[in-house]
Design a protein around this motif. Sequence first.
Motif, PDB file in Angstrom:
ATOM      1  N   UNK A 150      -3.997  48.974  23.565  1.00 38.61           N
ATOM      2  CA  UNK A 150      -3.659  49.478  22.247  1.00 38.61           C
ATOM      3  C   UNK A 150      -3.162  50.909  22.286  1.00 38.61           C
ATOM      4  N   UNK A 151      -3.224  51.526  23.438  1.00 38.88           N
ATOM      5  CA  UNK A 151      -2.763  52.913  23.540  1.00 38.88           C
ATOM      6  C   UNK A 151      -1.244  52.956  23.428  1.00 38.88           C
ATOM      7  N   UNK A 152      -0.759  53.820  22.532  1.00 36.61           N
ATOM      8  CA  UNK A 152       0.679  53.960  22.304  1.00 36.61           C
ATOM      9  C   UNK A 152       1.038  55.439  22.455  1.00 36.61           C
ATOM     10  N   UNK A 153       1.918  55.737  23.399  1.00 39.94           N
ATOM     11  CA  UNK A 153       2.334  57.116  23.635  1.00 39.94           C
ATOM     12  C   UNK A 153       3.797  57.356  23.286  1.00 39.94           C
ATOM     13  N   UNK A 154       4.531  56.284  22.961  1.00 38.18           N
ATOM     14  CA  UNK A 154       5.946  56.376  22.592  1.00 38.18           C
ATOM     15  C   UNK A 154       6.139  55.714  21.231  1.00 38.18           C
ATOM     16  N   UNK A 155       6.812  56.383  20.326  1.00 38.37           N
ATOM     17  CA  UNK A 155       7.130  55.797  19.023  1.00 38.37           C
ATOM     18  C   UNK A 155       8.518  56.279  18.607  1.00 38.37           C
ATOM     19  N   UNK A 169      25.775  59.596  17.686  1.00 41.07           N
ATOM     20  CA  UNK A 169      24.715  59.186  16.766  1.00 41.07           C
ATOM     21  C   UNK A 169      23.387  59.628  17.371  1.00 41.07           C
ATOM     22  N   UNK A 170      22.490  60.103  16.545  1.00 44.00           N
ATOM     23  CA  UNK A 170      21.214  60.624  17.020  1.00 44.00           C
ATOM     24  C   UNK A 170      20.070  59.727  16.583  1.00 44.00           C
ATOM     25  N   UNK A 171      19.213  59.401  17.516  1.00 44.65           N
ATOM     26  CA  UNK A 171      17.973  58.708  17.227  1.00 44.65           C
ATOM     27  C   UNK A 171      16.826  59.626  17.636  1.00 44.65           C
ATOM     28  N   UNK A 172      15.640  59.362  17.089  1.00 46.90           N
ATOM     29  CA  UNK A 172      14.511  60.248  17.305  1.00 46.90           C
ATOM     30  C   UNK A 172      13.338  59.456  17.862  1.00 46.90           C
ATOM     31  N   UNK A 173      12.637  60.073  18.780  1.00 50.87           N
ATOM     32  CA  UNK A 173      11.453  59.448  19.350  1.00 50.87           C
ATOM     33  C   UNK A 173      10.389  60.514  19.562  1.00 50.87           C
ATOM     34  N   UNK A 174       9.131  60.076  19.546  1.00 53.93           N
ATOM     35  CA  UNK A 174       8.005  60.973  19.733  1.00 53.93           C
ATOM     36  C   UNK A 174       7.206  60.547  20.944  1.00 53.93           C
ATOM     37  N   UNK A 175       6.651  61.536  21.627  1.00 52.55           N
ATOM     38  CA  UNK A 175       5.786  61.261  22.782  1.00 52.55           C
ATOM     39  C   UNK A 175       4.502  62.054  22.622  1.00 52.55           C
ATOM     40  N   UNK A 176       3.386  61.439  22.965  1.00 49.30           N
ATOM     41  CA  UNK A 176       2.110  62.131  22.981  1.00 49.30           C
ATOM     42  C   UNK A 176       1.339  61.706  24.212  1.00 49.30           C
ATOM     43  N   UNK A 177       0.504  62.590  24.700  1.00 49.62           N
ATOM     44  CA  UNK A 177      -0.373  62.263  25.828  1.00 49.62           C
ATOM     45  C   UNK A 177      -1.699  61.766  25.264  1.00 49.62           C
ATOM     46  N   UNK A 178      -1.943  60.502  25.477  1.00 53.33           N
ATOM     47  CA  UNK A 178      -3.136  59.879  24.889  1.00 53.33           C
ATOM     48  C   UNK A 178      -4.390  60.327  25.630  1.00 53.33           C
ATOM     49  N   UNK A 179      -5.482  60.320  24.881  1.00 52.48           N
ATOM     50  CA  UNK A 179      -6.769  60.678  25.473  1.00 52.48           C
ATOM     51  C   UNK A 179      -7.336  59.486  26.241  1.00 52.48           C
ATOM     52  N   UNK A 180      -7.960  59.776  27.390  1.00 54.45           N
ATOM     53  CA  UNK A 180      -8.630  58.758  28.198  1.00 54.45           C
ATOM     54  C   UNK A 180      -7.677  57.641  28.596  1.00 54.45           C
ATOM     55  N   UNK A 181      -6.446  58.039  28.971  1.00 54.77           N
ATOM     56  CA  UNK A 181      -5.450  57.047  29.369  1.00 54.77           C
ATOM     57  C   UNK A 181      -5.799  56.527  30.762  1.00 54.77           C
ATOM     58  N   UNK A 182      -5.705  55.225  31.011  1.00 55.08           N
ATOM     59  CA  UNK A 182      -6.073  54.659  32.312  1.00 55.08           C
ATOM     60  C   UNK A 182      -5.242  55.246  33.451  1.00 55.08           C
ATOM     61  N   UNK A 183      -5.875  55.403  34.611  1.00 60.18           N
ATOM     62  CA  UNK A 183      -5.212  55.917  35.800  1.00 60.18           C
ATOM     63  C   UNK A 183      -5.512  54.985  36.968  1.00 60.18           C
ATOM     64  N   UNK A 184      -4.443  54.509  37.623  1.00 56.88           N
ATOM     65  CA  UNK A 184      -4.552  53.725  38.857  1.00 56.88           C
ATOM     66  C   UNK A 184      -4.107  54.602  40.022  1.00 56.88           C
ATOM     67  N   UNK A 185      -4.989  54.747  41.027  1.00 59.28           N
ATOM     68  CA  UNK A 185      -4.665  55.562  42.193  1.00 59.28           C
ATOM     69  C   UNK A 185      -4.791  54.700  43.444  1.00 59.28           C
ATOM     70  N   UNK A 186      -3.663  54.493  44.084  1.00 53.87           N
ATOM     71  CA  UNK A 186      -3.657  53.716  45.334  1.00 53.87           C
ATOM     72  C   UNK A 186      -3.401  54.686  46.474  1.00 53.87           C
ATOM     73  N   UNK A 187      -4.384  54.738  47.404  1.00 53.79           N
ATOM     74  CA  UNK A 187      -4.310  55.673  48.523  1.00 53.79           C
ATOM     75  C   UNK A 187      -3.721  54.958  49.723  1.00 53.79           C
ATOM     76  N   UNK A 188      -2.530  55.415  50.139  1.00 57.36           N
ATOM     77  CA  UNK A 188      -1.818  54.817  51.259  1.00 57.36           C
ATOM     78  C   UNK A 188      -1.853  55.810  52.418  1.00 57.36           C
ATOM     79  N   UNK A 189      -2.555  55.419  53.489  1.00 55.81           N
ATOM     80  CA  UNK A 189      -2.858  56.377  54.549  1.00 55.81           C
ATOM     81  C   UNK A 189      -2.183  55.997  55.860  1.00 55.81           C
ATOM     82  N   UNK A 190      -1.652  57.013  56.528  1.00 58.08           N
ATOM     83  CA  UNK A 190      -1.123  56.860  57.883  1.00 58.08           C
ATOM     84  C   UNK A 190      -2.312  56.789  58.840  1.00 58.08           C
TER      85      UNK A 190
END
Length: 842
Positions: A150-155, A169-190
């Motif tokens: 349900x998190x929406x950061x683009x409108x 022609x101009x269109x308008x969009x908004x961006x916000x940084x949502x709170x507690x947004x999920x983060x996936x971190x994949x560690x790729x190691x040599x």
Amino acid sequence: MWPNLESLANALISSLVLTHVLAQSPEQLTAQNPCISKPNCHECIQTPSCAWCFDPKRESERPRCFQPAYDINPNQEQCPEEFTYNPDNIMSLVSNMALTEAHGKIGGAGGTIESGYAYSNSSSSSSSSSSSSSSISGGESNWSESGSSQIVQIAPQRISLSLRARQSYSIFMNYTQAEDYPVDLYYLMDLSKSMADDKEKLSLLGDQLAWTMRNITSKFALGFGSFVDKVRMPYVSTVPENLIQPCPGCAAPYGYRHMMRLSKDTCRFSMMVKQAEVSGNLDAPEGGFDAIMQAITCRDQIGWRQKARRLLVVSTDAGFHYAGDGKLGGIVKPNDGECHLDTNGYYTHSSLQDYPSVSQINAKVKKNSINIIFAVTADKTSVYEQLKSHIEGASFATLSSDSSNIVELIKNQYQQISSSVEMRHNASSALSIKFFTRCLNKDGALMNTNKCGNIRVGDIVNFMIQMEVVKCPKDPKDWRETIEFYPVGINETLIVDLEMLCSCPCEQPDSPNYEINSPICHNHGTYKCGICDCNFGSFGRYCECTTEKISQNTTRGCIQPGSPSGLECSGRGSCICGRCECEARGYSERIYGPYCECDDFSCERHNGQLCSGHGVCDCGHCICQAGWSGNNCGCSEAKEECVNPENNEVCSGHGICECGVCKCQVTSEGRYSGRYCEKCPTCSDRCEEFKDCVQCQMYETGPFSKAECLEKCKLFTPIPVDKVVVDEKKNEISCAFYDEDNCRYAFVYYFEAGHFVVRAQEHRDCPPKVFLLGIILGVVAAVVLMGLAIVLLWKLYTTLHDRREFAKFEKERMMAKWDTGENPIYKQATSTFKNPTYAGKS
């Protein structure tokens, strides 16, 4: 056979001449009205401000492509609205879910202060961004994503837009940084041998890494994979015993292995890192690109979530192989960019496909919205610094020798990535896209940039996107395009379903204004949008000419007899079947005559107006209105402009009035000048007449007494001024004289409203008075003083000379050598002589 070929050649030549003539247009006219030269509807509407008239009753000499704002000639009937095609840009919202507010509250879409349209809280079912995230199977990562979808950061999320070519022609969009947004971190190691100590340190820091990231977001997932290189010479030693153990304590070499799916289980992460075995290879670069490609494309196996910020951390102390290096090992098949993992997580095509290229990696990163963080040792930073500039959203940081700073490194890089936003798009080259924003400065000016920094949770950044179809693609299939505007590293987009308005409905076969082999076109062409599109072999405005009607003598009737140029239709028309068809001009301009020899726009102009605006141009000559004359009707026959208001005489009686301007005479007295011939610099003026009155009125001097001054000087009263300056606009005459006191005085006069106005110098310029007696006495005194000075100098000189002589005498007297007891003048009388021969004998 030959006559037919000759007829065909004549037809082609005539067609080329027609095309050339119709394509010509005066540059000045085209610059003022670019619509006139457009021959068909689709070219017309691809020109800004132009509209097409497909009215069948429109006059043939009037261009069908016109500017509605200027098609206001009252003498001509306007194009009916139902036959005018002038498309507008049309935008409609398809999906516009509200932005997610901070503290988990869902509110109205922010940033509407920049919008050219209101954002609604409803969303359409067609929104691509409202799709739920795919479920992630596997016991180690099967956690709930409730709320994250349900998190929406683009409108807004989706817009439908019909855009006309070459109009922005101009269109308008908004961006916000949502709170507690999920983060996936994949560690790729040599996991080559040189990274053994780094692996041990990472296994100890797994819990700390997870704890640090959970302070940023509670929806954190961690995964792990490793890579070495292709198991081929010269990358890896293929000696049998080295394929089992390439170095002491090392595992068998491999290309890439996915070891842990994205999960919240940090204990499992530490255990998997600790259990991973290092391996060895021969050359310095590693197969990191193979691993990166698989980690990105194998979305289900890795466990990337649909709504999450995806970080791929690549840790290495070496360089990388890229596309083309596979040929060293005999691998020539290009990398296909697909997922090739077996059930144990090994990359199965490591020895079958070449390494991916940098552009392939960049394309996959953009498609999957992944931020790559290169954690490399200090000696490799220069290489990876260049690499990250070619991969969207990539960054790099310096890794310590044992990877002990990995937790702080990831935290800092994540904060840098999440605190900034960079907007991108995937539009084709047919479109020009520009981003404008104020970032977080609501009172600042719009900047032409797609980047903003220092963004915190809950901040709303407004972007204005300016779009323009710079050219219509040749293939009509490309006139529809789906454009995605997205922030780098975020899997949310604004989708614009664009339709380029590059053609007219009346040009389509299903239009009622479209008729094949129409009688209007003499059954030799297609009638569409009010004009004829002739078939091959036919030409003319209505396809009235064919190759059968062409003969060698058909052009003779188009050349004006006695014409020095000998051009057909005077070079301003087309010879269609022996008759001149003149070029079409603007709405108030036309070329006419049996040989196109006449026009109504080539007459002389004055002040930018044809025939000065006081006449009509007919066949290159001005026909003037009553009261006007001249070649350009610029001469007014009225004489009111030449009457001198001082004496109500035409040109002051010293000239004649022509075209409202006085032409002055030259007489024996001199040459007259001025607007009304009122000036004559060489003629006598009235200075002598006025000077005595100025003297007595201003300075009470001159030949007039007070009584005479009052009686004789009634014509004017001087106006005193500090300094007399001539005002040429008032045609002032300057006068200056010296009076009996040798004083200079000046005044000017001019005629205004039936009387003279005189401005005189308030104070005369008189020379200072000279005191002669004082000068004489001063000269005498100066002579006396000079005489006394000379005497004193002479006396001083003689005194000094006498003293010097006396001192010299005293000095000589003191130096005398004679005996002071004898008289040096006295001499005895006895003289004594010696005999030289005697020699003393007795």
